[in-house]
Design a protein around this motif. Structure first.
Motif, PDB file in Angstrom:
ATOM      1  N   GLU A  16      -3.693  11.643  -0.433  1.00  0.00           N
ATOM      2  CA  GLU A  16      -4.759  10.700  -0.736  1.00  0.00           C
ATOM      3  C   GLU A  16      -4.805   9.670   0.385  1.00  0.00           C
ATOM      4  O   GLU A  16      -4.052   8.689   0.396  1.00  0.00           O
ATOM      5  CB  GLU A  16      -4.509  10.033  -2.086  1.00  0.00           C
ATOM      6  CG  GLU A  16      -4.554  11.014  -3.251  1.00  0.00           C
ATOM      7  CD  GLU A  16      -4.226  10.356  -4.579  1.00  0.00           C
ATOM      8  OE1 GLU A  16      -4.061   9.115  -4.612  1.00  0.00           O
ATOM      9  OE2 GLU A  16      -4.121  11.085  -5.577  1.00  0.00           O
ATOM     10  N   GLU A  71      -9.299   7.637   0.370  1.00  0.00           N
ATOM     11  CA  GLU A  71      -8.613   7.665  -0.919  1.00  0.00           C
ATOM     12  C   GLU A  71      -7.286   6.929  -0.753  1.00  0.00           C
ATOM     13  O   GLU A  71      -6.897   6.583   0.352  1.00  0.00           O
ATOM     14  CB  GLU A  71      -8.368   9.103  -1.376  1.00  0.00           C
ATOM     15  CG  GLU A  71      -9.641   9.924  -1.549  1.00  0.00           C
ATOM     16  CD  GLU A  71      -9.335  11.370  -1.884  1.00  0.00           C
ATOM     17  OE1 GLU A  71      -9.671  11.789  -2.997  1.00  0.00           O
ATOM     18  OE2 GLU A  71      -8.769  12.059  -1.018  1.00  0.00           O
ATOM     19  N   ALA A 124      -8.012   2.180  -2.642  1.00  0.00           N
ATOM     20  CA  ALA A 124      -9.401   2.582  -2.855  1.00  0.00           C
ATOM     21  C   ALA A 124     -10.082   1.616  -3.817  1.00  0.00           C
ATOM     22  O   ALA A 124      -9.493   1.194  -4.812  1.00  0.00           O
ATOM     23  CB  ALA A 124      -9.454   4.004  -3.406  1.00  0.00           C
ATOM     24  N   GLY A 145      -7.198   3.678   2.012  1.00  0.00           N
ATOM     25  CA  GLY A 145      -8.270   3.655   1.032  1.00  0.00           C
ATOM     26  C   GLY A 145      -9.251   2.513   1.062  1.00  0.00           C
ATOM     27  O   GLY A 145     -10.234   2.532   0.319  1.00  0.00           O
ATOM     28  N   GLN A 195     -14.761  10.873   4.888  1.00  0.00           N
ATOM     29  CA  GLN A 195     -13.613  11.073   4.009  1.00  0.00           C
ATOM     30  C   GLN A 195     -12.855  12.338   4.401  1.00  0.00           C
ATOM     31  O   GLN A 195     -13.463  13.368   4.689  1.00  0.00           O
ATOM     32  CB  GLN A 195     -14.069  11.186   2.553  1.00  0.00           C
ATOM     33  CG  GLN A 195     -14.471   9.873   1.927  1.00  0.00           C
ATOM     34  CD  GLN A 195     -14.507   9.939   0.416  1.00  0.00           C
ATOM     35  OE1 GLN A 195     -14.353  11.005  -0.182  1.00  0.00           O
ATOM     36  NE2 GLN A 195     -14.714   8.803  -0.208  1.00  0.00           N
TER      37      GLN A 195
END
Length: 258
Positions: free
Chosen positions: A135, A139, A143, A185, A229
């Protein structure tokens, strides 16, 4: 909203000091709760080392990421690190304020990142598979939070233009904005940059202050930099290279901005 300002300048009476004080008051007057981590005033320890853990693992040598993971998971981090992590989790927005020294942030601020960004908090989060690679980059634990840089530099704006000798400011700041902020994030806002600091006097300080005030007023409405992303389909996993059909004529930092 809760705002954390991480401030790195050794002189309270500097331009940076004045802008920090202004930002604090502007945000508080707008009803926001603000905390300031004044790293020089705190005498922040910049070097990451074995002393960052209260109780080390029984290893023959110091392995930074393993020690960080062990300390974070077991509540064994030094108190100063834990306090700063608490501020990060409290904040809805984080502002990193610093003078641009040798094309980067001052060492004390880099040390804040290295020590506070623990394994399990800012990196080493999430599954690693053929479909996802942790992540990160859009992410992560941060986030939903916003981040912005407040930067001063002695150079002219033209020196940091697309064809300027120092390179475009977006490229100079890319490792900080994309790496330090977007990686765990944060939604990263365009930076607030003050150029030619030696020419900022009482006469033109007002214009700088007013421009900063507007950026602070717009902290929750400004559109973030549209970084791609990592796990959104734009990158081949696990190679983590941009798909061949996406902007095939673009390379370098610019390829990772939509």
């Amino acid at each position: 909203m809760n705002v954390l300002i991480v401030y790195a300048h050794p002189e309270p009476k500097s331009l940076n000091g004045s802008l920090k004080d202004f930002a604090l008051k502007r945000l508080q007057d707008a009803g926001h709760a603000v905390q300031v981590s004044d790293l020089y005033a705190m005498q922040w320890k910049a070097s990451l080392d074995a002393n960052d853990s209260i109780e080390r693992q029984a290893n023959e040598r110091f392995f930074p990421s393993r020690e960080s993971k062990h300390a974070f998971e077991n509540g064994l981090q030094s108190a100063d690190i834990a306090r700063e992590q608490g501020k990060l989790m409290w904040a809805d927005a984080v502002i990193l304020q610093f003078p641009l020294w040798w094309f980067s942030m001052p060492a004390i601020l880099k040390g804040w990142v290295e020590r506070v960004y623990a394994y399990g908090l800012a990196y080493g989060v999430g599954e690693h598979s053929d479909a996802r690679w942790g992540e990160r980059y859009g992410e992560g634990k941060f986030a939903g939070k916003r981040a912005m840089l407040m930067v001063t530099t002695g150079g002219w704006e033209s020196h940091y233009s697309p064809r300027g000798i120092n390179g475009p400011m977006d490229d100079v700041l890319f490792p900080i904005q994309h790496g330090i902020l977007y990686y765990p994030g944060f939604d990263v806002l365009p930076p607030f940059v003050v150029y030619r600091t030696s020419r900022i006097d009482e006469e033109n300080y007002g214009a700088v202050r007013d421009a900063l005030g507007q950026r602070l007023d717009d902290l929750w409405t400004t559109k973030p930099i549209p970084f791609r992303q990592q796990n959104g389909g734009a990158y081949a996993i696990p190679a983590l290279t941009l798909r061949d059909d996406l902007v095939p004529d673009r390379v370098g930092f610019a390829a990772h901005v939509e």
